[in-house]
Scaffold this active site. Structure first.
Site, PDB file in Angstrom:
ATOM      1  CE  LYS A 104       4.505  -4.865  -0.560  1.00  0.00           C
ATOM      2  NZ  LYS A 104       5.873  -4.760  -0.035  1.00  0.00           N
ATOM      3  CE1 TYR A 139     -20.565  18.707   4.772  1.00  0.00           C
ATOM      4  CE2 TYR A 139     -19.058  17.198   3.657  1.00  0.00           C
ATOM      5  CZ  TYR A 139     -20.260  17.435   4.310  1.00  0.00           C
ATOM      6  OH  TYR A 139     -21.134  16.413   4.479  1.00  0.00           O
TER       7      TYR A 139
HETATM    8  C1  LIG Z   1       6.779  -4.466  -0.967  1.00  0.00           C
HETATM    9  C2  LIG Z   1       8.010  -5.236  -1.061  1.00  0.00           C
HETATM   10  C3  LIG Z   1       8.676  -5.373  -2.295  1.00  0.00           C
HETATM   11  C4  LIG Z   1       8.285  -4.590  -3.525  1.00  0.00           C
HETATM   12  O1  LIG Z   1       8.693  -3.255  -3.404  1.00  0.00           O
HETATM   13  P1  LIG Z   1       8.489  -2.209  -4.620  1.00  0.00           P
HETATM   14  O2  LIG Z   1       9.103  -0.969  -4.129  1.00  0.00           O
HETATM   15  O3  LIG Z   1       7.011  -2.092  -4.808  1.00  0.00           O
HETATM   16  O4  LIG Z   1       9.141  -2.799  -5.798  1.00  0.00           O
HETATM   17  C5  LIG Z   1       9.754  -6.232  -2.348  1.00  0.00           C
HETATM   18  N1  LIG Z   1      10.172  -6.896  -1.252  1.00  0.00           N
HETATM   19  C6  LIG Z   1       9.570  -6.761  -0.049  1.00  0.00           C
HETATM   20  C7  LIG Z   1      10.095  -7.519   1.112  1.00  0.00           C
HETATM   21  C8  LIG Z   1       8.489  -5.926   0.097  1.00  0.00           C
HETATM   22  O5  LIG Z   1       7.905  -5.783   1.284  1.00  0.00           O
END
Ligand SMILES: *Cc1c(COP(=O)(O)O)cnc(C)c1O
Length: 389
Positions: free
Chosen positions: A33, A275
């Site tokens: 993702k 800045y």
């Molecule tokens: C993002 C996510 C993971 C992975 O989580 P990490 O903390 O990066 O290991 C696993 N399961 C779901 C449903 C997620 O949204």
């Protein structure tokens, strides 16, 4: 290109194999993702699948559809709740949604039936995260409903942990409560004669600290990208027993952010830089202007609070980070030349800690305009290397 994110594929593979060795026969779902936490979803997907990952996880339907367009055929789970209008796209791209409620399942079923297909879905049970998922109480009835739908196949049952990366005793107890509630729900589904499919729960924290949560598949994200957000050795004694026999695992940061010194200029004692004039030169010095700013994902909050590495030496960032550029104090005497390489971030955890956030946010926020360069064992990889995978 002046600013680059070097993605070290060899490090990713070592992190992947560390997980694989630890979880044994258990399958691995690689969360890709948010463009693989900023690392490039397609390249990470191909690398992971070649290394033996079972499936991929994305947040949205469009992220999944994009991977399909690039020819990824492995199962792809959608971690967030899709909008009902996206149902045709889910089916067209053969994505596997999490089901949190009967209503969405019914809409999916209706569409799948009209297309004369059986769509695999995973039932998501909310055991304490309070994000997506049905309550443990509703889970059996929704599982029954899915099983009764000719357009759906119950291919998995899952939950997600809220504090699995914490070694605080209270948090460990909370994870165990989530686990118990999940186990009970899965057992009830099985006792009803329904095959739950692939049972999965563990994120990175649970891969490190909770071996009893691994079931049929684990979903570690941040660990694979190189950040170990919990240490086995920090677990309280009461929890050590459950970790007995497991070697601590190690992760290497996969992403490295580099830029160049685009200009060097002399600044006199008492003059200010950037800045807001937040930094005043304490002596006559040389300022290196660097071609990276907050629009590239270098957080503005780290202004006057970070060090970069040039030719093996560290130099402080001084003055406000601007949208596209920032400044390093090279000192009164310097051998640094214009266009020298600058290592800006090699460990996103350190940077994150300095501004009270998490490495996830740092790597995800490295923006699109920063070119991703892939490397393995010191050799640059081109797209064709990934095409071979
Ligand atoms: C993002 C996510 C993971 C992975 O989580 P990490 O903390 O990066 O290991 C696993 N399961 C779901 C449903 C997620 O949204």
């Amino acid at each position: 290109m002046s600013t680059q994110a070097v993605i070290h594929i060899d490090r990713f593979l070592r992190n992947f194999h560390a997980v694989k060795n630890r979880v044994g026969q258990c399958r691995i779902c690689v969360p890709v993702k948010a463009d693989a936490y900023g690392h490039g979803a397609l390249q990470i997907a191909k690398t992971s699948l070649e290394a033996g990952a079972f499936c991929l996880g994305v947040a949205s339907v469009s992220e999944g559809a994009e991977l399909r367009q690039y020819g990824i055929t492995a199962p792809i789970l959608i971690f967030s709740q899709p909008h009902p209008e996206e149902i045709p796209k889910i089916v067209k791209s053969a994505l596997i949604p999490f089901i949190s409620d009967g209503k969405f399942a019914a809409s999916l079923n209706e569409y799948a039936e009209s297309k004369k297909i059986q769509l695999p879905v995973h039932l998501k049970i909310d055991t304490g995260m309070k994000r997506i998922g049905c309550s443990a109480d509703e889970s059996l009835s929704i599982a029954r409903f899915i099983s009764s739908c000719s357009g759906l196949e119950l291919a998995g049952v899952a939950t997600h942990f809220a504090v699995s990366d914490s070694t605080e005793e209270g948090d460990i107890a909370f994870t165990q409560e989530q686990l118990e509630s999940f186990k009970t729900a899965v057992e009830k589904i099985k006792a009803d004669g329904i095959d739950p499919g692939i049972v999965h729960a563990a994120n990175s924290g649970a891969v490190i600290l909770h071996p009893d949560t691994w079931f049929d598949m684990v979903r570690p994200g941040i660990f694979l990208y190189g950040y170990k957000t919990a240490e086995e050795n920090d677990a309280p004694d009461s929890h050590k027993q459950i970790l007995a026999g497991l070697e601590p695992i190690h992760a290497e940061p996969v992403m490295e952010i580099k830029t160049v010194v685009s200009l060097i200029k002399k600044v006199k004692q008492g003059e200010t830089v950037s800045y807001g004039r937040t930094w005043t030169a304490p002596q006559d010095t040389n300022i290196g202007v660097l071609s990276i700013g907050y629009a590239d994902g270098l957080p503005r909050l780290i202004s006057n609070n970070w060090q970069v590495v040039i030719s093996g030496k560290t130099y402080p960032l001084v003055g406000r980070i601007t949208m596209d550029q920032c400044f390093a104090d090279l000192g009164p005497q310097t051998n640094i030349r214009q266009w020298s390489d600058v290592q800006v971030i090699s460990d996103a955890f350190k940077l994150a800690s300095a501004i009270d956030t998490i490495p996830y946010e740092i790597t995800c926020n490295i923006s699109k305009r920063v070119q991703r360069i892939y490397k393995a064992y010191g050799v640059f990889l081109t797209n064709s290397h990934f095409d071979c995978l």
